[in-house]
Scaffold this active site. Structure first.
Site, PDB file in Angstrom:
ATOM      1  N   GLY A 223       0.836  -1.201   0.000  1.00  0.00           N
ATOM      2  CA  GLY A 223       0.000   0.000   0.000  1.00  0.00           C
ATOM      3  C   GLY A 223       0.864   1.240   0.000  1.00  0.00           C
ATOM      4  O   GLY A 223       1.403   1.644  -1.028  1.00  0.00           O
ATOM      5  N   ARG A 224       1.021   1.858   1.175  1.00  0.00           N
ATOM      6  CA  ARG A 224       1.867   3.028   1.348  1.00  0.00           C
ATOM      7  C   ARG A 224       2.684   2.884   2.624  1.00  0.00           C
ATOM      8  O   ARG A 224       2.187   2.399   3.644  1.00  0.00           O
ATOM      9  CB  ARG A 224       1.036   4.323   1.392  1.00  0.00           C
ATOM     10  CG  ARG A 224       0.562   4.791   0.028  1.00  0.00           C
ATOM     11  CD  ARG A 224       1.739   5.228  -0.842  1.00  0.00           C
ATOM     12  NE  ARG A 224       1.342   5.697  -2.159  1.00  0.00           N
ATOM     13  CZ  ARG A 224       1.325   4.958  -3.255  1.00  0.00           C
ATOM     14  NH1 ARG A 224       1.638   3.675  -3.177  1.00  0.00           N
ATOM     15  NH2 ARG A 224       0.991   5.486  -4.410  1.00  0.00           N
ATOM     16  N   ASP A 247       7.167  -3.541  -0.211  1.00  0.00           N
ATOM     17  CA  ASP A 247       7.452  -2.831  -1.458  1.00  0.00           C
ATOM     18  C   ASP A 247       7.453  -1.328  -1.227  1.00  0.00           C
ATOM     19  O   ASP A 247       7.949  -0.575  -2.060  1.00  0.00           O
ATOM     20  CB  ASP A 247       6.424  -3.186  -2.535  1.00  0.00           C
ATOM     21  CG  ASP A 247       6.758  -2.549  -3.878  1.00  0.00           C
ATOM     22  OD1 ASP A 247       7.874  -2.808  -4.393  1.00  0.00           O
ATOM     23  OD2 ASP A 247       5.938  -1.782  -4.402  1.00  0.00           O
ATOM     24  N   GLU A 252      10.886   6.944   2.438  1.00  0.00           N
ATOM     25  CA  GLU A 252      11.099   6.405   1.099  1.00  0.00           C
ATOM     26  C   GLU A 252      11.636   7.500   0.186  1.00  0.00           C
ATOM     27  O   GLU A 252      11.060   8.591   0.136  1.00  0.00           O
ATOM     28  CB  GLU A 252       9.777   5.870   0.549  1.00  0.00           C
ATOM     29  CG  GLU A 252       9.926   5.038  -0.709  1.00  0.00           C
ATOM     30  CD  GLU A 252       8.604   4.412  -1.136  1.00  0.00           C
ATOM     31  OE1 GLU A 252       8.188   4.681  -2.294  1.00  0.00           O
ATOM     32  OE2 GLU A 252       8.000   3.687  -0.326  1.00  0.00           O
ATOM     33  N   HIS A 271       9.667  -0.106  -4.154  1.00  0.00           N
ATOM     34  CA  HIS A 271       8.430   0.497  -4.663  1.00  0.00           C
ATOM     35  C   HIS A 271       8.285   0.243  -6.172  1.00  0.00           C
ATOM     36  O   HIS A 271       8.185   1.176  -6.965  1.00  0.00           O
ATOM     37  CB  HIS A 271       8.402   2.004  -4.380  1.00  0.00           C
ATOM     38  CG  HIS A 271       7.015   2.571  -4.382  1.00  0.00           C
ATOM     39  ND1 HIS A 271       6.642   3.643  -3.610  1.00  0.00           N
ATOM     40  CD2 HIS A 271       5.888   2.213  -5.070  1.00  0.00           C
ATOM     41  CE1 HIS A 271       5.370   3.931  -3.816  1.00  0.00           C
ATOM     42  NE2 HIS A 271       4.894   3.079  -4.700  1.00  0.00           N
ATOM     43  N   ALA A 273       6.042  -2.362  -7.409  1.00  0.00           N
ATOM     44  CA  ALA A 273       4.927  -3.281  -7.648  1.00  0.00           C
ATOM     45  C   ALA A 273       4.204  -2.996  -8.950  1.00  0.00           C
ATOM     46  O   ALA A 273       3.768  -3.911  -9.647  1.00  0.00           O
ATOM     47  CB  ALA A 273       3.943  -3.234  -6.479  1.00  0.00           C
ATOM     48  N   ASN A 275       5.496  -1.522 -11.617  1.00  0.00           N
ATOM     49  CA  ASN A 275       6.429  -1.260 -12.718  1.00  0.00           C
ATOM     50  C   ASN A 275       6.513  -2.430 -13.692  1.00  0.00           C
ATOM     51  O   ASN A 275       7.458  -3.225 -13.649  1.00  0.00           O
ATOM     52  CB  ASN A 275       7.826  -0.947 -12.165  1.00  0.00           C
ATOM     53  CG  ASN A 275       7.867   0.318 -11.347  1.00  0.00           C
ATOM     54  OD1 ASN A 275       6.845   0.973 -11.160  1.00  0.00           O
ATOM     55  ND2 ASN A 275       9.031   0.667 -10.852  1.00  0.00           N
TER      56      ASN A 275
END
Length: 307
Positions: A223-224, A247, A252, A271, A273, A275
């Site tokens: 998620g975040r 992820d 970040e 991060h 997911a 891509n």
């Protein structure tokens, strides 16, 4: 009238170029020069925090289209009167697929197997599995729904979707409310976070949340990052009681010396997911449609409330 559109890559520029549209390559994170005047900004989330504010200084900006679902990073920088849309429908499949990959990699000890391979060390591993596990999915939006569908064939003992409010769907599926988390967490072998970041979700996964998870359970975050309290998670990982596959992180990007990199039982991907080449194809098609709508005075799809 020509619609001036800022896009992050030459590939996007080529895809959207058409009569009445002028594509200008400008990357919010990597372009050194200030943005030229434009009607529309098509952008991904900048890797560097300080680059986010560049949105506010684009002359003539009328609309921003995000190459993502999440919009939390941009809301504080949106100029008054500028509308915002996201790429809902283009990224959910890729993100859910990556979530499955993280779950499988962590449960089946693939990082350990990779280390053994580099050492030329043949030591068969006994692992846990999705099969027979209770998997709690925290967030039942687009990504959560796609993750649910992808996990069903692995025959978990139970898939437990959790959202802000409890309800029963037309197909009979029970969606649990977040108020039920204290009772649900002790039974979950895997907890997957698919939530966006806002005031209601910030540090929802805190020390109390983590303490209720069973020993040896796996926390997955697609998620975040700020949904999870990093310090609280580090404490659980350092003790060896919980495992994690992330992820997204907070902060970040992670600095090279951040302790999360080397925390025991923690698998990290940067991060990535969403891509995939398929996401690029779908996001490009959506961008073309958004620009057609804007150029013809129609409302863009997937508008996001910027208030």
């Amino acid at each position: 009238m020509t619609l001036r559109v800022l896009v992050p890559t030459a590939q996007f520029a080529q895809a959207i170029q058409s009569p009445g549209i002028e594509a200008i390559v400008w990357h919010i994170n990597d372009s050194l020069a200030d943005a030229p005047a434009a009607d529309v900004l098509v952008t991904e989330r900048p890797r560097e925090f300080e680059r986010r504010a560049r949105v506010a200084s684009i002359p003539g900006l009328r609309h921003v289209h995000l190459l993502s679902i999440g919009s939390d990073w941009i809301l504080a920088h949106m100029p008054a009167g500028v509308t915002l849309s996201n790429s809902r429908g283009a990224v959910e499949d890729a993100t859910a697929e990556h979530g499955v990959a993280l779950i499988l990699a962590a449960l089946r000890e693939l990082p350990t197997a990779a280390i053994q391979q580099r050492r030329h060390d043949w030591v068969p591993l006994w692992t846990s599995s999705v099969h027979g596990s209770v998997v709690l999915i925290l967030g039942y939006g687009g990504v959560g729904k796609e993750l649910f569908l992808r996990l069903e064939p692995f025959r978990p003992a139970a898939l437990v979707p959790v959202a802000s409010r409890a309800r029963v769907l037309d197909n009979g599926l029970q969606i649990h409310g977040t108020a039920e988390l204290p009772d649900l967490l002790p039974h979950a072998d895997v907890v997957v976070v698919t939530l966006p970041h806002d005031r209601s979700t910030a540090h929802l996964v805190d020390a109390n949340f983590l303490a209720r998870m069973k020993d040896g359970a796996l926390l997955v975050n697609i998620g975040r990052g700020p949904v999870v309290d990093t310090e609280a998670l580090l404490a659980e990982l350092s003790s060896g009681r919980l495992r994690a596959a992330l992820d997204v992180t907070d902060p970040e990007p992670l600095s090279a010396d951040h302790p999360l990199w080397d925390a025991p039982g923690c698998l990290i991907t940067p991060h990535m997911a969403g891509n995939t080449a398929e996401f690029i194809r779908l996001a490009t098609e959506l961008t073309v449609e958004q620009l057609r709508r804007i150029s013809q005075g129609e409302a863009p799809l997937h508008l996001v409330d910027v208030v």
